[in-house]
Write a protein that holds these residues in place. Structure first.
Motif, PDB file in Angstrom:
ATOM      1  N   LEU A  36      26.735   6.039  -5.028  1.00  0.00           N
ATOM      2  CA  LEU A  36      25.353   4.932  -5.055  1.00  0.00           C
ATOM      3  C   LEU A  36      24.211   4.902  -4.566  1.00  0.00           C
ATOM      4  O   LEU A  36      22.897   5.021  -5.165  1.00  0.00           O
ATOM      5  CB  LEU A  36      26.701   4.129  -4.961  1.00  0.00           C
ATOM      6  CG  LEU A  36      26.037   2.783  -4.937  1.00  0.00           C
ATOM      7  CD1 LEU A  36      25.364   2.409  -6.573  1.00  0.00           C
ATOM      8  CD2 LEU A  36      26.876   1.293  -4.028  1.00  0.00           C
ATOM      9  N   GLU A  37      24.110   5.220  -3.342  1.00  0.00           N
ATOM     10  CA  GLU A  37      23.294   4.786  -2.400  1.00  0.00           C
ATOM     11  C   GLU A  37      22.503   6.024  -2.536  1.00  0.00           C
ATOM     12  O   GLU A  37      21.530   5.865  -2.502  1.00  0.00           O
ATOM     13  CB  GLU A  37      24.009   5.145  -1.137  1.00  0.00           C
ATOM     14  CG  GLU A  37      24.315   4.457  -0.654  1.00  0.00           C
ATOM     15  CD  GLU A  37      23.396   2.615   0.043  1.00  0.00           C
ATOM     16  OE1 GLU A  37      21.905   2.684  -0.279  1.00  0.00           O
ATOM     17  OE2 GLU A  37      24.324   1.669  -0.450  1.00  0.00           O
ATOM     18  N   TYR A  38      23.078   7.447  -3.179  1.00  0.00           N
ATOM     19  CA  TYR A  38      21.525   8.351  -3.219  1.00  0.00           C
ATOM     20  C   TYR A  38      21.641   7.967  -4.904  1.00  0.00           C
ATOM     21  O   TYR A  38      19.967   8.016  -5.101  1.00  0.00           O
ATOM     22  CB  TYR A  38      22.440   9.773  -3.720  1.00  0.00           C
ATOM     23  CG  TYR A  38      21.875  10.770  -4.416  1.00  0.00           C
ATOM     24  CD1 TYR A  38      20.920  11.182  -3.704  1.00  0.00           C
ATOM     25  CD2 TYR A  38      22.155  11.241  -5.531  1.00  0.00           C
ATOM     26  CE1 TYR A  38      20.023  12.487  -4.372  1.00  0.00           C
ATOM     27  CE2 TYR A  38      21.191  12.063  -5.777  1.00  0.00           C
ATOM     28  CZ  TYR A  38      20.254  12.669  -5.802  1.00  0.00           C
ATOM     29  OH  TYR A  38      19.520  13.320  -6.500  1.00  0.00           O
ATOM     30  N   VAL A  42      24.309  -0.942  13.733  1.00  0.00           N
ATOM     31  CA  VAL A  42      22.929  -0.879  12.814  1.00  0.00           C
ATOM     32  C   VAL A  42      23.472  -1.423  10.328  1.00  0.00           C
ATOM     33  O   VAL A  42      24.562  -0.277  10.161  1.00  0.00           O
ATOM     34  CB  VAL A  42      22.006   0.111  12.697  1.00  0.00           C
ATOM     35  CG1 VAL A  42      21.149   0.115  11.666  1.00  0.00           C
ATOM     36  CG2 VAL A  42      22.174   0.358  14.793  1.00  0.00           C
ATOM     37  N   GLY A  43      23.661  -2.437  10.536  1.00  0.00           N
ATOM     38  CA  GLY A  43      24.616  -2.694   9.428  1.00  0.00           C
ATOM     39  C   GLY A  43      26.269  -2.912   9.311  1.00  0.00           C
ATOM     40  O   GLY A  43      26.984  -1.997  10.352  1.00  0.00           O
ATOM     41  N   ALA A  44      26.520  -3.184   7.935  1.00  0.00           N
ATOM     42  CA  ALA A  44      27.882  -2.508   8.136  1.00  0.00           C
ATOM     43  C   ALA A  44      28.183  -1.668   7.688  1.00  0.00           C
ATOM     44  O   ALA A  44      29.200  -0.316   8.351  1.00  0.00           O
ATOM     45  CB  ALA A  44      28.591  -3.219   6.478  1.00  0.00           C
ATOM     46  N   ASN A  49      36.040  -8.195  -2.855  1.00  0.00           N
ATOM     47  CA  ASN A  49      35.616  -7.142  -3.432  1.00  0.00           C
ATOM     48  C   ASN A  49      34.238  -6.058  -4.444  1.00  0.00           C
ATOM     49  O   ASN A  49      33.656  -7.217  -4.596  1.00  0.00           O
ATOM     50  CB  ASN A  49      36.131  -6.395  -4.115  1.00  0.00           C
ATOM     51  CG  ASN A  49      36.239  -4.906  -5.137  1.00  0.00           C
ATOM     52  OD1 ASN A  49      36.407  -4.837  -5.703  1.00  0.00           O
ATOM     53  ND2 ASN A  49      36.697  -4.963  -4.850  1.00  0.00           N
ATOM     54  N   ASN A  50      34.162  -5.635  -3.682  1.00  0.00           N
ATOM     55  CA  ASN A  50      32.601  -4.670  -4.307  1.00  0.00           C
ATOM     56  C   ASN A  50      33.395  -3.895  -5.518  1.00  0.00           C
ATOM     57  O   ASN A  50      33.548  -3.088  -4.347  1.00  0.00           O
ATOM     58  CB  ASN A  50      31.520  -4.407  -3.307  1.00  0.00           C
ATOM     59  CG  ASN A  50      30.206  -3.894  -3.677  1.00  0.00           C
ATOM     60  OD1 ASN A  50      30.392  -3.441  -5.193  1.00  0.00           O
ATOM     61  ND2 ASN A  50      29.491  -3.017  -3.482  1.00  0.00           N
ATOM     62  N   PRO A  51      33.166  -3.356  -6.430  1.00  0.00           N
ATOM     63  CA  PRO A  51      32.657  -4.600  -7.505  1.00  0.00           C
ATOM     64  C   PRO A  51      32.680  -5.724  -7.811  1.00  0.00           C
ATOM     65  O   PRO A  51      31.968  -6.251  -9.015  1.00  0.00           O
ATOM     66  CB  PRO A  51      31.895  -2.929  -8.219  1.00  0.00           C
ATOM     67  CG  PRO A  51      32.776  -2.687  -9.020  1.00  0.00           C
ATOM     68  CD  PRO A  51      33.705  -2.222  -6.993  1.00  0.00           C
TER      69      PRO A  51
HETATM   70  C1  LIG Z   1      31.160  -3.677   0.556  1.00  0.00           C
HETATM   71  C2  LIG Z   1      29.855  -2.785   1.105  1.00  0.00           C
HETATM   72  N1  LIG Z   1      29.704  -2.461   2.362  1.00  0.00           N
HETATM   73  C3  LIG Z   1      28.746  -2.316   3.509  1.00  0.00           C
HETATM   74  C4  LIG Z   1      27.870  -1.919   3.155  1.00  0.00           C
HETATM   75  C5  LIG Z   1      26.255  -1.643   3.565  1.00  0.00           C
HETATM   76  O1  LIG Z   1      25.949  -2.973   3.957  1.00  0.00           O
HETATM   77  P1  LIG Z   1      24.774  -3.170   4.930  1.00  0.00           P
HETATM   78  O2  LIG Z   1      23.211  -3.336   4.672  1.00  0.00           O
HETATM   79  O3  LIG Z   1      25.731  -3.818   6.201  1.00  0.00           O
HETATM   80  O4  LIG Z   1      25.007  -1.891   5.886  1.00  0.00           O
HETATM   81  C6  LIG Z   1      27.472  -2.144   1.451  1.00  0.00           C
HETATM   82  C7  LIG Z   1      26.036  -2.511   1.041  1.00  0.00           C
HETATM   83  O5  LIG Z   1      25.709  -2.448  -0.630  1.00  0.00           O
HETATM   84  C8  LIG Z   1      28.598  -2.976   0.659  1.00  0.00           C
HETATM   85  O6  LIG Z   1      28.494  -3.997  -0.611  1.00  0.00           O
END
Ligand SMILES: Cc1ncc(COP(=O)(O)O)c(C=O)c1O
Length: 373
Positions: A8-10, A83-85, A159-161
């Motif tokens: 996804l990130e790629y 630094v972010g999740a 949940n994502n998505p």
């Molecule tokens: C479920 C989930 N966890 C972690 C992240 C990363 O989040 P962050 O921007 O806090 O690093 C995302 C980003 O889409 C996410 O959807």
């Protein structure tokens, strides 16, 4: 060991700066610095005078206090700022998994934890939310995938998505499954606070079982992804262990980010940011829903209970990745491909944006889909 990129990130790295409409951002439209600071001239002055040093490596105390206040029974010793999740998830896997350990993960999902574990040679066993039961937890599947080797049960809740919020009963079943084998629960709760169908915040796993690590972030429900501030809440001794990993990976989140994050989560500001996010989510979903309803049965979906995304099944003879690429090339609209979340024949559309933006993006998608029907 072959390295598998984070799909996804790629694809986001490839496409997000090239397209005119990016409907893959799962948080609400980002807030400006001016909107965040608001009328607080004292804060502005303090920021201007701030020495841009390394802050407390585990997060400045007022930020950790504000984060702890979001979890019943938590104090600052339960909190590590990351630094972010993204960093939080990473160091949790590094810290907890040892040779031979397995990870069970809810699917469909944001596949970061899955990918990191698989890339470090751990067996990953997915258990599912059932698409035919409005994304309810498939309890039998959970029990099939959890065994004596399971070290972590990972999930994203809300949940994502799909935007599904686990019910209290589903949470109890997951806790019991973890407890039966002594596994940790890694609960990624970055969409907590972005509820659409309920006023109350989705409950956290923190406090329901002693081996829980709850991950949060300012990126989604607060519209602040560029601050790069996330956190882990868990037992103090494990927080210390994670802190040791954090010293290797990032050392610390930024000084300015720590201060802005403490401001964002303060009692006077947090409700304003949450209300802003919920307004985007409620209004954006209605635009998406009315467009989907006009597409003659092409789409089916379960309305998301939280988050600014929904996971949509489509009735076309094309794979999700092919469809995503076609939409990028021909419509300049970027949506998430279902395969990136572990399920083909679905796309994930993010709707936390202005109505006009969504309407234009949807009409472009429609024109491209016409050639496939
Ligand atoms: C479920 C989930 N966890 C972690 C992240 C990363 O989040 P962050 O921007 O806090 O690093 C995302 C980003 O889409 C996410 O959807």
């Amino acid at each position: 060991m072959k390295f598998t990129p984070f799909d996804l990130e790629y694809t986001q790295s490839v496409w997000e700066q090239k397209v005119e409409f990016n409907l893959t951002e799962s948080g609400v439209h980002p807030i400006t610095l001016q909107e965040l600071i608001g009328e607080d001239e004292g804060l502005l002055e303090r920021l201007l005078q701030l020495e841009i040093n390394y802050p407390h490596v585990n997060g400045i105390p007022p930020l950790r206090e504000n984060i702890a206040a979001l979890y019943d029974g938590a104090g600052t010793e339960n909190v590590l700022v990351t630094v972010g999740a993204a960093e939080a998830n990473h160091i949790i896997i590094q810290t907890l998994l040892e040779d031979g350990d397995e990870l069970a993960t809810l699917t469909p999902t944001y596949k970061q934890v899955w990918g990191i574990a698989a890339n470090s040679n751990h067996l990953v066993r997915p258990f599912r939310l059932d698409p035919d039961q409005a994304w309810a937890l498939d309890v039998e599947d959970l029990h099939r995938q959890v065994n004596a080797k399971t070290k972590i049960i990972a999930l994203v809740n809300p949940n994502n998505p799909t935007g599904h919020i686990l019910t209290e009963e589903e949470m109890d079943v997951i806790v019991a499954a973890a407890d039966s084998v002594g596994a940790w629960i890694l609960s990624d709760e970055v969409y907590r606070g972005a509820e659409r169908t309920q006023e109350a915040e989705a409950p956290s796993f923190f406090g329901r079982y002693d081996k829980v690590l709850a991950v949060g972030s300012l990126s989604k429900a607060y519209g602040l992804p560029g601050l790069r501030v996330g956190w882990v809440v868990g037992p103090p001794d494990t927080i210390e262990d994670l802190w040791r990993r954090h010293e290797y990976t990032a050392i610390t989140a930024g000084m300015i980010s720590n201060h802005l994050a403490a401001h964002a989560l303060s009692e006077s500001v947090r409700p304003r940011l949450r209300a802003r996010a919920r307004d985007y989510i409620k209004a954006g979903y209605l635009v998406l829903k009315s467009w989907m309803d006009s597409q003659q049965g092409l789409f089916s979906h379960t309305p998301p209970q939280a988050s600014a995304v929904t996971f949509i099944r489509y009735g076309l003879d094309v794979s999700a990745t092919e469809l995503m690429e076609k939409l990028c090339r021909e419509a300049s609209v970027f949506v998430g491909a279902g395969d990136s979340f572990g399920m083909d024949k679905h796309i994930r559309i993010a709707f936390g944006q202005e109505k006009e933006v969504l309407e234009e993006a949807f009409s472009r998608i429609e024109r491209t889909l016409d050639s496939l029907r």
